[in-house]
Every structure is written in structure tokens, then in C-alpha cells.
Design a protein around this motif. Structure first.
Motif, mmCIF file in Angstrom:
data_model
loop_
_atom_site.group_PDB
_atom_site.id
_atom_site.type_symbol
_atom_site.label_atom_id
_atom_site.label_comp_id
_atom_site.label_asym_id
_atom_site.label_seq_id
_atom_site.Cartn_x
_atom_site.Cartn_y
_atom_site.Cartn_z
ATOM 1 N N LEU A 74 0.733 -1.165 0.023
ATOM 2 C CA LEU A 74 0.066 -0.170 -0.086
ATOM 3 C C LEU A 74 0.967 1.059 -0.020
ATOM 4 O O LEU A 74 1.786 1.547 0.886
ATOM 5 N N THR A 130 0.548 5.308 -0.138
ATOM 6 C CA THR A 130 -0.468 6.347 -0.037
ATOM 7 C C THR A 130 0.417 7.605 -0.239
ATOM 8 O O THR A 130 1.454 8.063 0.464
ATOM 9 N N LYS A 150 0.026 11.905 -0.232
ATOM 10 C CA LYS A 150 -0.729 12.995 0.093
ATOM 11 C C LYS A 150 -0.562 14.115 -0.836
ATOM 12 O O LYS A 150 0.435 14.638 -1.274
ATOM 13 N N THR A 179 -6.951 4.203 -5.613
ATOM 14 C CA THR A 179 -8.142 4.830 -5.141
ATOM 15 C C THR A 179 -7.430 6.650 -4.896
ATOM 16 O O THR A 179 -6.605 6.915 -4.214
ATOM 17 N N ASN A 180 -8.320 7.294 -5.645
ATOM 18 C CA ASN A 180 -7.969 8.728 -5.509
ATOM 19 C C ASN A 180 -9.029 9.564 -4.875
ATOM 20 O O ASN A 180 -10.144 9.253 -4.902
ATOM 21 N N THR A 186 -5.759 12.629 -0.893
ATOM 22 C CA THR A 186 -4.739 11.395 -0.921
ATOM 23 C C THR A 186 -4.980 10.310 -2.116
ATOM 24 O O THR A 186 -5.920 10.597 -2.904
ATOM 25 N N SER A 187 -3.956 9.604 -2.679
ATOM 26 C CA SER A 187 -4.255 8.842 -3.664
ATOM 27 C C SER A 187 -3.308 7.377 -3.008
ATOM 28 O O SER A 187 -2.323 7.560 -2.892
ATOM 29 N N GLU A 188 -4.062 6.348 -3.183
ATOM 30 C CA GLU A 188 -3.653 5.212 -2.911
ATOM 31 C C GLU A 188 -3.292 3.981 -3.715
ATOM 32 O O GLU A 188 -4.246 3.970 -5.049
ATOM 33 N N LEU A 209 -2.822 0.118 -4.293
ATOM 34 C CA LEU A 209 -2.734 -1.094 -3.542
ATOM 35 C C LEU A 209 -2.427 -2.223 -4.432
ATOM 36 O O LEU A 209 -2.985 -2.289 -5.425
ATOM 37 N N CYS A 221 4.800 8.627 -8.478
ATOM 38 C CA CYS A 221 3.570 9.366 -8.594
ATOM 39 C C CYS A 221 3.732 10.946 -9.316
ATOM 40 O O CYS A 221 4.240 11.566 -8.293
#
Length: 829
Positions: free
Chosen positions: A327, A329, A331, A358-359, A363-365, A367, A381
Motif C-alpha cells: 500500500l 499512500t 498526500k 483509489t484517488n 490522498t491517492s492510494e 494497493l 506518482c
């Protein structure tokens, strides 16, 4: 006769209560007027409260006319009576008026501002302020009382000496009210106003980390983090409040409970400044305290370049075992909300069943489920909007079996063996490669045979193969997590892949000497499929028929100096190339060459570089010149601007000539020239030498003007300045009868100095020294002594004493001043 009638005394007079308190009273009275004919032996004092009909004895042995009565009960009314006593008996009693036993001060006023400061399911804490009036006595403690909301009876909860009280033993879920009484010695006060009704529940923590995510001309988007403790009940929602800044009244922004952790406050006024806060509520009806507000938020359209931030642990690199989830993450921030793009290496990350992106607004994650070795590498990123772009990278290492090696190459194929070579795998699985497993298989079979299961290098030689059979080889890397993916080579047939090379080019004679000849040749046009490892060179004397090997070992260059030849004999040469297949075809023989020294005209001598040499006075300097030319040239040295130092030494050897001068002086400065001569011509050159030293003595030091007590001293510049500008001069003086010199000035910058404050009639000598950056130079001294004197005054009162036809006799008086020196004579005109 006197008759005394004895009887009981009369009652005491003026009985009064001087002082009465809650626990004592003081009485005072006067003696009776009639003592009954006998002395008063004492007084009897009794007391009675209004609740009783009996008198209680206080004391019957009081000798004074006052008494302090203790043991009273506060709040009761008392009567006191006193009776005088003599030997006959007691007088009639005198009774005081009824008096109330109380303190001389009142109870305090009720405490103020009682509030509930802390709520729990089994207890509550209240805070209050002291009463405005203490009643004249210090407040000793407070009594906290409580009651249930549906009850009319108050119960005592606790006593406290501070302005804070904690009431325990409450029942969870019931509502309670509280009030407080202040107590001093006089008793408890009236109760305070009761508090509002509060339900006995554990408090819900306030939300925290309230942030502003977005601002427009009429809205503000907020986000926060849920409280850590919800009071033992599920959260029911959040209330968002705002107020204009500066202001005191908070307004509710939401009409229904907010269930999410973000909310957008709408209908705000463009250009105004606002404060915001959030309150949490649980299902039991308990509301938390407001969170720490965000203040001074200007409501206007704001444009912010995109930014990105990783956690520090990600920036330092992350390591996971194969099969674990990854994961990442990031910011993000920016307005408008930036676009997000994830890349693995140079390839965009695409979502599938195992990879999810997941945006959110902040945050943008990324996984990655069930990670594998292929997921190792750098992840980048990139966020961007119209006002800027930002990117960050992190490295993810997946600990797993290594990947396949790079390109297994087969080379050096012969009938007996082959050689394999490969590069280490790019993906090591997060662990050092411990060994490689090498296997072989004939193309006609399916079974692999292990050749080496502990190969420590990236190459391997495989022997014992069957000639003309076709083989495939594969290599598998291994680390501490297991054996990685094997990599296969191309199929190869076991046979020789090369032949002997073609003949090299015809040798050419490059140079000759009396005992050797140097030859060169060109490489073969084809090496036979194998690298040429050397050359076989042969020679033959013109007088003989047999070819002889010219060098003991193989020659590795296309050039060879063939030595040990007989002077004057003629030789020819031929060459063969050597590869793995053996010695190849023989080249065409060279032209005959005679073993003799070469003849050429002598060359001109080399030209030296002209330069300037700086030498410190007293040091030794050497001018060395390398001589080149054939035949060897001769060299001649001379000094261009004067005679050379007699002590100069010229050391000339085979190819170098050196001019040496020891203990150099300023006189050795100048231009030193040399001439190289040979039969082929001449070459000349020069080297400038500057000897640095303090300047020489100033020239022609002289006194040009003499005054009554001063002189004017002038001089000429030194013949040599020591190869540095003269910065100033030092002027000194001394009288003729002394040996020591006195400094006049040490900062004279011109060739002239006015020496003052001299003694009239005294004889002086003067000397001058020049100064440069290398030091003080030699002194120049005046040749003749200088007498300090001026012209005498003219004689006074000339008189004619006697005159004749041929002579005259005149007389005069001596001048008033002789100018500092005795008058030596007069001039008569």
C-alpha cells in the motif's frame, strides 16, 4: 452596744450579658448593696435553655463579679441567673433576658456560576465560583448536592475544600442536576442555582485534525478525523459550525447529521473571513466538545499548484515479502484538484484484480495485492493541474526468489567443450545471489541434466559433450528464498566453428640498424572464425635457402624488431597468423633489406623556451638547457647587458648544459643568452634573471639649504631598486661628536626631506636608506658635515675716526646676531 443582724444578702445588681457566642457567654454584675451582715463568700451562676424548665448549675464558687459560661449549643436561647452567697445563705436570684447562642457573623451567600465541567457514566465533576459574601468568617468547605431530573429530593454528593467537586455513584443514562452550599463556622449557606440537566454518560472525544481541503468564492470543503473514543456508543453523526471572524456567535452549517468525515459548507459570502469547528454526537445523545477550530479562512477563489508528499518511510524504501500486500499512500494538494498518474518504472500502472488505485481529494492510494517479484522497482506518482506539476518516487523491494538471468550466451564451441556466459538477474529478490545452477539437455530429449549446481560466477565451461549433437543449456539463479526462473540458451551443435586464418599482408621493412631490422605487416583479411592470438615470423638470409624462426614466441602486434642479425647481410621475412585452429597460411615474402645503420642529415638543435627567472639575493640559481640535434650541438653562454659573474660555472654534459651562479647579487640580474651550434645550423635563446633584494644606497645625498634650525636634504634614487618599487625612505641624523643615529622620519615618500628642530651651531651628518617589499636597503651618507648657522646681521653704527689724503680710519660695533657661528671677518667697501 452595737447589734448586728445577720441574714442572706440582697440580689446582685446590674446583671448583664456582656458577650454571647455560639458556644459561650460572658456575664458581668455588681455586688449587692446589702451583704446581710456578713461577707460575700461567692456567687452561684446557673443557666437554662428555653427547651427546658430546669436550671443547670454552671458554678457555685465564683469569687469575682464576672463569669464565662461555655458549652452552649448554637441556635438555642438561654437565660442566666446569679445569686450571691454569704455564711447565712443565698440571695434571691437575678435572671437575665433571653439571649440566642449564635456566632457574631452570618452564614455565607450561595456559591456562583455552578457548571458541569466533566461528565462520565458513573460520576460528574462540577466547577463553581466562591460566594460573593463570606458572612464575616472564612468559608471552610462546600457541600455538593445532586438530584435526579424527575426527583424533588436533593442528596448530598460530596464535600470539597476547593471550587471543584466530583460526585460519584451515578447511574448511567439518568439525567442529573447539581447545586452547591458554602459553609463557614456559622453554618451552610443557601443552595446555589441548580445546573442544567446532564446525562451520566462517558464523554465522546472531539474530532481532530480539522483541515480545509478546498475553497471557492462561496464554499469551504472541510475534512477531519473521527474521535478516538466515542463514549462507549456508536457515533450518530457530526455537527459543523461556523462564524464570521472576528465574532462570538457560532451558527450551525448542517441541517441533518453528517455521517462522513468531510463536509462542504455552502452559501458563504465571497471575500469574508470565517472560522469553522466540528462537534461529534453518539447514539446515547452525548455531544463532544468542539474540536480545535480552523480560523481566518478567507472565502475566495484560490488557485494552488499541485503538490505531493510521501511518508518518510516510503522515501527511504519499503521491503515486503512475496505474497504480502503493498500500500503506497501519497498526500496530494492543489486547486483545482490535481490529476494523478502512477508509473512502475517507465510503464503506467494499470488496474486489475490485484492492482487498485483509489484517488481522493487529498490522498491517492496504490494497493497491490499478493505481491510478486515483478512488483519490485521504483514507483512514481505524478500530480498535475493547470498551475503546476509535482512528482515523487519510492522504491519497493519484494523479497522473493530471483528473476531470470539475462541472455545466456554460448561461445567457444569446439568438438570437446562449450562455454556459457550470462549476466546477473536484474531482479535479485531482495537478497544476494548465492549460486547458479547450470543444466544441459539434448534437443532430442526432454530430461535436463545438472552440469553444476554450485556455480559462483557468471560463466561456466561444459565438457564431455557428444560431437555433432545439438544441445540446449539453461541457468537458474538461487538466493536464500529459493531457486529462480531458469533462462535457456539457443540450441547449438557441438563442432568446431573455425579454421586457420588467411595469410597476413606482405611484410614491409620499416627501419634498419646494423644488428636489427624492424618489419610491419597487415592483418589477414579473414581470421578463420577464431580470434587471432599471435603471429609466427620467419626470416631468411639471402645467402641461405632455409627459413628460420625470427622470434621465440608468438608476436602479438603487427610489428616486430628482428634482432641478432649480421651487419651487412641482406634478409627477407614472411608471417603467418595463429588462431585456435593453429598456424595459418604464410604471407608473401618481403623485399630484401640490409642490416646497416641509417644515414640522414643532422637536425637543428631544439629551441628552448624563453622565460624570466626570479632569484632571491644570496641564493644559487641554475639555468638548465636541454640540447637536441644530430650531430650533437655545442653551446655558448654570455650575458647580454654586462660581464658574467667571474664565479659562474657552466656544466655541459651529453645532452644538457647548466649555468650555475652561487650567492647571487643584484649585479647578476640581466639577460643570459645562449647559442647552440652544429653542422646542421644554429639556434639561440635567452633567459631573463631578476635578483630580488633590498634597494642599493641612494645617490648624491646632500644638504641644499641651511636655515637657523633646519636644513633641506635631497638625494637621487638608488642605482638598483632590488626588482621591486621603492615604497619610502628612512632619514636619520647624528651630531659629529656622537656615534648613534636618530631617526628623523621612516615614511618619506619623495627624494627630499625637510629636517627641523636642529641645534643652531651644531655640526650634523645625515644618511638615507630606501625600502621596498624585500626590506631596507643600504644607506647613503652626506660626505661633508653640515653646520647649522644663518647669515650674521649687519654691523651697527659705523663711525669715521680719522681721515688723511691717502688713508681712512673707521670703526663699527659688532652685529647683534652672528647667525649661530662666530664672525670670521668683515668685508669693507
Amino acid at each position: 452596744m452595737r447589734i448586728v443582724v445577720l441574714g442572706r444578702p440582697e440580689p446582685v445588681e446590674k446583671l448583664e450579658i456582656v458577650e454571647i457566642n455560639a458556644d459561650f457567654a460572658t456575664l458581668n454584675w455588681n455586688m449587692p448593696k446589702d451583704t446581710g451582715g456578713a461577707d460575700i463568700s461567692g456567687y452561684t451562676v446557673e443557666k437554662r435553655d428555653n427547651d427546658s424548665c430546669n436550671w443547670n448549675l454552671v458554678s457555685n464558687s465564683i469569687s469575682r463579679t464576672n463569669c464565662r459560661i461555655s458549652g452552649l449549643v448554637a441556635g438555642l436561647e438561654y437565660n442566666f441567673r446569679v445569686m450571691a452567697e454569704n455564711r447565712i445563705g443565698l440571695s434571691s436570684p437575678v435572671v437575665t433576658e433571653t439571649a440566642l447562642a449564635k456566632y457574631p457573623f452570618a452564614v455565607p451567600s450561595a456559591p456562583q456560576d455552578v457548571v458541569i465541567s466533566e461528565i462520565h457514566k458513573e460520576s460528574m465533576t462540577i466547577d463553581f465560583n466562591p460566594p460573593r459574601k463570606s458572612g464575616g468568617s472564612r468559608v471552610t468547605h462546600y457541600i455538593c448536592e445532586f438530584r435526579e431530573n424527575n426527583s424533588q429530593f436533593w442528596k448530598e454528593g460530596c464535600e470539597t475544600r476547593s471550587t471543584e467537586g466530583r460526585i460519584n455513584g451515578l447511574i448511567e443514562g439518568l439525567e442529573y442536576q447539581f447545586r452547591v452550599r458554602a459553609c463557614n463556622i456559622a453554618g451552610p449557606s443557601e443552595p446555589s442555582d441548580p445546573t442544567w440537566c446532564a446525562k451520566a454518560l462517558d464523554p465522546c472525544d472531539a474530532p481532530y485534525d480539522l483541515k480545509v481541503d478546498d475553497i471557492t468564492a462561496s464554499t469551504v470543503a472541510l475534512s477531519w478525523i473521527a474521535p478516538k473514543y466515542t463514549g462507549g456508543h456508536r457515533l450518530a453523526g457530526y455537527d459543523i459550525e461556523f462564524r464570521k471572524h472576528p465574532g462570538k456567535i457560532w451558527q450551525k452549517a448542517n441541517f441533518t447529521g453528517v455521517q462522513s468525515l468531510f463536509y462542504t459548507v455552502t452559501d458563504l459570502i465571497d471575500g469574508c473571513c470565517y472560522d469553522f469547528r466540528v462537534i461529534a454526537r453518539n447514539t446515547a445523545g452525548c455531544s463532544s466538545k468542539p474540536c480545535l477550530p480552523v480560523v481566518e479562512i478567507d472565502v475566495k477563489d484560490v488557485y494552488i499548484p499541485a503538490t505531493i508528499e510521501f511518508d518518510q518511510t516510503l522515501l527511504e524504501g519499503c521491503t515486503v515479502r512475496a505474497g504480502q500486500d503493498i500500500l503506497i499512500t501519497a498526500k496530494i494538494a492543489g486547486k483545482p484538484i490535481p490529476r494523478v498518474n502512477w508509473m512502475h518504472g517507465n510503464v503506467d500502472v494499470r488496474e486489475n484484480d490485484f492492482v487498485k488505485i483509489t484517488n481522493g481529494p487529498t490522498t491517492s492510494e496504490l494497493l497491490i495485492k499478493d505481491s510478486k517479484l515483478k512488483h519490485s522497482g521504483d514507483y512514481n506518482c505524478t500530480v498535475s493541474n493547470h498551475y503546476g506539476t509535482a512528482s515523487l518516487s519510492c522504491h519497493i523491494a519484494v523479497l522473493d526468489r530471483p528473476g531470470a538471468v539475462d541472455q545466456v550466451q554460448v561461445y567457444g564451441v569446439t568438438e570437446e567443450r562449450v562455454r556459457l556466459q550470462w549476466s546477473p538477474p536484474k531482479q535479485t529478490g531482495g537478497s544476494e545471489i548465492q549460486r547458479y545452477i547450470v543444466e544441459k539437455r539434448e534437443t532430442s530429449r526432454l530430461i535436463w541434466t545438472t552440469v553444476d549446481d554450485d556455480c559462483r560466477q557468471c560463466n561456466c565451461t561444459i565438457k564431455r559433450l557428444i560431437k555433432d549433437n545439438q544441445y540446449i543449456f539453461r541457468v537458474s539463479p538461487s538466493n536464500k528464498y529459493g531457486i529462480g526462473t531458469p533462462k535457456e540458451s539457443e540450441a547449438v551443435v557441438i563442432k568446431n566453428e573455425f579454421t586457420v586464418s588467411r595469410a597476413p599482408g606482405k611484410p614491409k621493412i620499416a627501419s634498419t640498424m646494423s644488428d636489427s631490422i624492424t618489419i610491419t605487416w597487415d592483418r589477414p583479411t579473414h581470421d578463420g572464425g577464431s580470434q587471432i592470438t599471435g603471429y609466427h615470423v620467419e626470416r631468411r638470409n639471402k645467402k641461405n635457402m632455409n627459413w628460420v624462426r625470427a622470434h621465440k614466441s608468438a608476436v602479438h602486434e603487427c610489428r616486430l624488431r628482428v634482432a641478432h642479425l649480421q651487419a651487412g647481410n641482406e634478409y627477407e621475412f614472411r608471417v603467418s597468423a595463429i588462431n585456435k585452429a593453429g598456424i595459418g597460411a604464410v604471407s608473401e615474402a618481403s623485399e630484401y633489406g640490409a642490416a646497416q645503420d641509417p644515414l640522414y642529415a643532422p637536425s637543428k638543435p631544439g629551441s628552448p623556451k624563453i622565460r624570466t627567472m626570479m632569484v632571491k639575493a644570496g641564493a644559487t640559481f641554475r639555468i638548465s638547457m636541454k640540447m637536441k640535434g644530430r650531430p650533437e650541438p655545442t653551446i655558448t653562454w654570455r650575458k647580454a647587458d654586462g660581464e658574467m659573474n667571474e664565479l659562474a660555472v657552466i656544466d655541459t654534459q651529453k645532452s644538457r648544459s647548466t649555468l650555475i651562479i652561487e650567492r647571487a647579487t643584484v649585479l647578476d640580474s640581466g639577460r643570459y643568452e645562449f647559442v647552440l651550434e652544429s653542422a646542421a645550423g644554429t639556434k639561440d635563446g635567452a633567459v631573463s634573471v631578476r635578483v630580488i633584494d633590498a634597494p642599493s644606497a641612494p645617490l648624491n645625498v646632500r644638504v641644499t639649504d641651511i636655515g637657523k634650525d633646519e636644513v633641506k636634504l635631497t638625494w637621487d634614487t638608488p642605482a638598483s631598486d632590488g626588482c621591486a618599487p621603492i615604497s619610502h625612505y628612512i632619514v636619520e641624523k647624528k651630531t659629529a661628536d656622537k656615534k648613534s643615529w636618530t631617526t628623523v622620519t621612516d615614511k618619506c615618500e619623495r627624494e627630499m626631506c625637510q629636517v627641523k628642530s636642529l641645534i643652531t651651531g651644531e655640526t650634523y651628518f645625515f644618511r638615507v636608506r630606501g625600502v621596498n617589499k624585500y626590506g631596507e636597503g643600504k644607506e647613503g651618507v652626506t660626505v661633508e658635515p653640515c653646520i647649522i648657522a644663518s647669515k650674521p646681521d649687519q654691523p651697527m653704527s659705523i663711525d669715521v675716526v680719522e681721515m688723511t689724503k691717502t688713508t681712512g680710519h673707521i670703526a663699527w660695533t659688532k652685529p647683534l646676531s652672528d647667525g649661530g657661528s662666530a664672525v670670521t671677518g668683515y668685508v669693507v667697501e
